[in-house]
Design an enzyme around this catalytic site. Structure first.
Site, PDB file in Angstrom:
ATOM      1  N   HIS A   1      63.129   9.172  40.447  1.00  0.00           N
ATOM      2  CA  HIS A   1      62.024  10.103  41.590  1.00  0.00           C
ATOM      3  C   HIS A   1      60.843   9.235  41.187  1.00  0.00           C
ATOM      4  CE1 HIS A   1      61.658  13.908  43.999  1.00  0.00           C
ATOM      5  NE2 HIS A   1      60.831  13.466  43.583  1.00  0.00           N
TER       6      HIS A   1
ATOM      7  N   HIS B   1      72.300  12.765  48.613  1.00  0.00           N
ATOM      8  CA  HIS B   1      72.076  14.105  47.730  1.00  0.00           C
ATOM      9  C   HIS B   1      72.329  14.530  49.166  1.00  0.00           C
ATOM     10  CE1 HIS B   1      69.128  16.536  44.979  1.00  0.00           C
ATOM     11  NE2 HIS B   1      70.748  17.512  44.953  1.00  0.00           N
TER      12      HIS B   1
ATOM     13  N   GLU C   1      74.744  13.391  44.253  1.00  0.00           N
ATOM     14  CA  GLU C   1      73.609  14.081  43.573  1.00  0.00           C
ATOM     15  C   GLU C   1      73.842  15.842  44.082  1.00  0.00           C
ATOM     16  OE1 GLU C   1      69.489  12.486  44.236  1.00  0.00           O
ATOM     17  OE2 GLU C   1      70.026  11.413  42.636  1.00  0.00           O
TER      18      GLU C   1
HETATM   19  C1  LIG Z   1      66.977  13.909  42.746  1.00  0.00           C
HETATM   20  C2  LIG Z   1      66.100  12.623  42.370  1.00  0.00           C
HETATM   21  O1  LIG Z   1      65.107  12.861  42.715  1.00  0.00           O
HETATM   22  C3  LIG Z   1      66.608  12.668  43.936  1.00  0.00           C
HETATM   23  O2  LIG Z   1      67.793  11.946  44.188  1.00  0.00           O
HETATM   24  C4  LIG Z   1      66.802  13.660  45.519  1.00  0.00           C
HETATM   25  O3  LIG Z   1      67.525  12.933  45.916  1.00  0.00           O
HETATM   26  C5  LIG Z   1      65.459  13.671  46.354  1.00  0.00           C
HETATM   27  O4  LIG Z   1      66.055  14.549  47.384  1.00  0.00           O
HETATM   28  P1  LIG Z   1      64.818  14.514  48.307  1.00  0.00           P
HETATM   29  O5  LIG Z   1      65.692  13.004  49.411  1.00  0.00           O
HETATM   30  O6  LIG Z   1      66.032  15.483  49.771  1.00  0.00           O
HETATM   31  O7  LIG Z   1      63.892  13.896  48.435  1.00  0.00           O
HETATM   32  N1  LIG Z   2      67.961  10.064  42.096  1.00  0.00           N
HETATM   33  C1  LIG Z   2      66.468   9.975  42.578  1.00  0.00           C
HETATM   34  C2  LIG Z   2      67.160   9.528  42.969  1.00  0.00           C
HETATM   35  O1  LIG Z   2      67.984   9.053  44.182  1.00  0.00           O
HETATM   36  C3  LIG Z   2      65.615   8.525  44.170  1.00  0.00           C
HETATM   37  O2  LIG Z   2      64.636   9.459  43.974  1.00  0.00           O
HETATM   38  P1  LIG Z   2      63.435   8.760  45.431  1.00  0.00           P
HETATM   39  O3  LIG Z   2      63.316   7.337  44.809  1.00  0.00           O
HETATM   40  O4  LIG Z   2      64.024   9.148  46.807  1.00  0.00           O
HETATM   41  O5  LIG Z   2      62.291   9.516  44.567  1.00  0.00           O
END
Ligand SMILES: CC(=O)[C@@H](O)[C@H](O)COP(=O)(O)O
Ligand SMILES: NCC(=O)COP(=O)(O)O
Length: 264
Positions: free
Chosen positions: A209, A57, A88
């Protein structure tokens, strides 16, 4: 030829693929100017252990994943033709430049603000539909699958499909917070109904998440049709104790315990 989209669709036979989110490896790396821990070495090790995908992300403030990480991972993944690269971000910030340059297998659109602490909500449909349509269309023309990050709202699934999204990613924080409490089943049923509505609308389903080794199996056992779980924070925290390889194997065991064979 799209550099990263495999010649044949990467189908895991409807099984749940594990995509490891490497944000938190980059977050730790960025606290010194030493280049360690390496994001690409982490990717290599989780893939050798059996993960089926890599997720990043690249936020506009580059607090963790940087543009250079994305290009280095794209280069690494050329040697892994069956592995999916999922990028993402908010398509109205920096994400589309990354998608145009890298053309990953999947783009997951997330409605985060620039400085947001972490992702904490999905798109609002139909309110966001007008501006999403153009970026969804462009991304699909590039040969990149589109997944929309969505709250567990059954009533929004048809609108997501009508926008041309291929998948929705169910935002699982509400489930993770309820797991192990008396509200677990009530909250889980919202995800079941949302998944059923998504499938009925012709969408495929991802989830992510705050998923972890404790809550993952119960989620996959209950929620139909989950093609991919993207997991980062808890998985990388586990890897600090267990190592990348044993951690990935443990998450695959959680998927298998749900009765949904891990993707091969
Ligand atoms: C979209 C999502 O829920 C996660 O993939 C996001 O990448 C979390 O971002 P952080 O790792 O910056 O908390
Ligand atoms: N889209 C969710 C992700 O890539 C990772 O979320 P998290 O496990 O770091 O909360």
């Amino acid at each position: 030829m799209n550099p990263l989209v495999a010649p044949e669709p990467l189908v895991h036979g409807g099984r749940t693929a594990l995509s490891v989110n490497l944000n938190k490896v980059a977050l730790l790396r960025n606290t010194r100017h030493l280049g360690i821990p390496s994001v690409t070495r982490a990717a290599q090790q989780v893939l050798e252990a059996g993960a089926q995908g890599i997720t990043v992300h690249p936020r506009p403030d580059e607090r963790h994943i940087r543009a250079t990480d994305v290009t280095e991972l794209a280069e690494l993944l050329r040697a892994w033709p069956r592995i999916e690269f999922n990028i993402e971000g908010n398509p109205f910030h920096n994400l589309m430049d990354v998608i145009r340059a890298v053309r990953p297998h999947q783009a997951t659109f997330v409605p985060d603000t620039v400085g947001q602490f972490t992702s904490d909500h999905g798109w609002s449909l139909p309110e966001d539909a007008g501006r999403l349509k153009a970026v969804i269309d462009e991304t699909r023309v590039l040969g990149v699958r589109v997944s929309l990050f969505m709250d567990p709202e059954p009533g929004m699934m048809r609108a997501a499909a009508e926008l041309g999204a291929d998948r929705v990613e169910l935002y699982t924080e509400a489930y993770a917070s309820a797991w192990g409490t008396p509200r677990q089943d009530e909250v889980l049923q919202r995800y079941v109904r949302t998944a059923e509505a998504a499938l009925a609308a012709g969408l495929e389903i991802n989830a992510g998440h705050d998923l972890n080794r404790d809550n993952l199996s119960d989620f996959l056992r209950a929620v139909p049709g989950v093609m991919e779980v993207s997991i980062g924070h808890a998985l990388i925290a586990d890897a600090l104790e267990l190592g990348y390889a044993e951690t990935v194997r443990d998450y695959q065991r959680c998927i298998q315990r749900a009765g949904v064979p891990a993707a091969r």
